[in-house]
Design a protein around this motif. Structure first.
Motif, PDB file in Angstrom:
ATOM      1  N   ALA A   1      -0.490  21.001 -10.292  1.00  0.00           N
ATOM      2  CA  ALA A   1      -0.167  22.319 -10.851  1.00  0.00           C
ATOM      3  C   ALA A   1       0.342  22.240 -12.288  1.00  0.00           C
ATOM      4  O   ALA A   1       0.317  23.238 -13.001  1.00  0.00           O
ATOM      5  N   HIS A   2       0.785  21.061 -12.709  1.00  0.00           N
ATOM      6  CA  HIS A   2       1.288  20.935 -14.083  1.00  0.00           C
ATOM      7  C   HIS A   2       1.261  19.469 -14.507  1.00  0.00           C
ATOM      8  O   HIS A   2       1.541  18.573 -13.709  1.00  0.00           O
ATOM      9  N   TYR A   3       0.892  19.255 -15.775  1.00  0.00           N
ATOM     10  CA  TYR A   3       0.907  17.907 -16.362  1.00  0.00           C
ATOM     11  C   TYR A   3       1.927  17.876 -17.495  1.00  0.00           C
ATOM     12  O   TYR A   3       2.089  18.855 -18.234  1.00  0.00           O
ATOM     13  N   ASN A   4       2.606  16.740 -17.636  1.00  0.00           N
ATOM     14  CA  ASN A   4       3.555  16.603 -18.740  1.00  0.00           C
ATOM     15  C   ASN A   4       2.826  16.233 -20.034  1.00  0.00           C
ATOM     16  O   ASN A   4       1.594  16.161 -20.058  1.00  0.00           O
ATOM     17  N   ALA A   5       3.585  15.980 -21.086  1.00  0.00           N
ATOM     18  CA  ALA A   5       2.983  15.698 -22.392  1.00  0.00           C
ATOM     19  C   ALA A   5       2.135  14.434 -22.374  1.00  0.00           C
ATOM     20  O   ALA A   5       1.201  14.299 -23.169  1.00  0.00           O
ATOM     21  N   ALA A   6       2.423  13.534 -21.466  1.00  0.00           N
ATOM     22  CA  ALA A   6       1.656  12.291 -21.369  1.00  0.00           C
ATOM     23  C   ALA A   6       0.393  12.456 -20.528  1.00  0.00           C
ATOM     24  O   ALA A   6      -0.381  11.505 -20.370  1.00  0.00           O
ATOM     25  N   GLY A   7       0.193  13.659 -19.973  1.00  0.00           N
ATOM     26  CA  GLY A   7      -0.985  13.899 -19.146  1.00  0.00           C
ATOM     27  C   GLY A   7      -0.844  13.437 -17.721  1.00  0.00           C
ATOM     28  O   GLY A   7      -1.837  13.237 -17.015  1.00  0.00           O
ATOM     29  N   THR A   8       0.409  13.294 -17.246  1.00  0.00           N
ATOM     30  CA  THR A   8       0.673  12.850 -15.883  1.00  0.00           C
ATOM     31  C   THR A   8       1.199  14.016 -15.060  1.00  0.00           C
ATOM     32  O   THR A   8       2.008  14.817 -15.547  1.00  0.00           O
ATOM     33  N   VAL A   9       0.769  14.115 -13.805  1.00  0.00           N
ATOM     34  CA  VAL A   9       1.210  15.208 -12.934  1.00  0.00           C
ATOM     35  C   VAL A   9       2.724  15.151 -12.736  1.00  0.00           C
ATOM     36  O   VAL A   9       3.277  14.110 -12.391  1.00  0.00           O
ATOM     37  N   ASP A  10       3.395  16.286 -12.976  1.00  0.00           N
ATOM     38  CA  ASP A  10       4.832  16.359 -12.675  1.00  0.00           C
ATOM     39  C   ASP A  10       5.141  17.477 -11.680  1.00  0.00           C
ATOM     40  O   ASP A  10       6.298  17.719 -11.355  1.00  0.00           O
TER      41      ASP A  10
END
Length: 223
Positions: free
Chosen positions: A36-45
């Protein structure tokens, strides 16, 4: 002009409807839990329900409808090319939105946990589309023959119609050049770095346009 506008309106409406039709068509095939959301590094958080894929389209469809309807308001203006430029801008932005939706629907379907692992870089893809949109706008800006709210508008470019036409020709070339830089950056610059080149190109085009419009106003005699 009429045929061009009809085609642009049809393409625009198709792209707007696609922002909702694509998620609805994909919904039965998506897993119940998706990124549902990725952080700035492109990893799912954060993980969420597959029905969250409908949130973005729920905002885009009304927005697109309002933007398209506003295009008709330009018909009351003496400069008919303004409506055409408005619709080109609408098509460009919804092409970007649809590509983003397709990209993230694929990531949802595959339950991708790291976006950098995907073979296609979203930043490069969007920079390429942005570049093509700028090139299209640059091609049509010189067709704005009378001073108005659209085009290369500065305190100097509206001095008279002769200055305005010179500035729109220059603005068309500068926007097209910025689009070419953006498209080239999509091919050559890694990841989000392509946006840096796109931003620099647009800023340079804007500064060059302002400087040129001042020069044109000073060197062009009053009509």
């Amino acid at each position: 002009m009429g045929k061009h506008l009809k085609t642009l309106y049809a393409v625009s409406i198709l792209l707007i409807l696609l922002t909702l039709a694509a998620p609805l068509a994909a919904l039965p095939f998506l897993p119940d839990s998706i990124p549902a959301h990725y952080n700035a590094a492109g990893t799912v958080d954060r993980w969420g329900s597959k029905y969250e894929t409908l949130i973005f389209p729920a905002f885009l469809v009304p927005y697109g409808a309002i933007w398209t309807a506003c295009g008709r308001l330009w018909r009351k203006q003496p400069e008919k090319t303004a409506e055409l430029l408005w619709m080109i801008g609408n098509i460009a932005q919804f092409a970007v939105f649809d590509l983003m939706l397709a990209y993230f629907l694929y990531a949802d379907f595959r339950q991708v946990q790291r976006l950098p692992d995907l073979p296609l870089d979203l930043n490069r893809l969007l920079c390429a589309v942005t570049g093509l949109g700028l090139i299209a706008l640059g091609n049509w800006i010189p067709k704005l023959k009378k001073p108005g709210p659209m085009g290369l508008r500065t305190p100097w470019s509206v001095k008279n119609e002769a200055v305005w036409r010179k500035c729109q020709r220059f603005g068309g070339w500068s926007f097209a050049a910025a689009g070419a830089v953006s498209a080239a950056a999509a091919l050559l610059a890694p990841g989000a770095w392509c946006w840096l080149w796109t931003t620099l190109a647009l800023a340079s085009a804007g500064i060059a346009g302002a400087v040129y419009s001042r020069h044109a106003a000073q060197t062009t005699p009053d009509e």
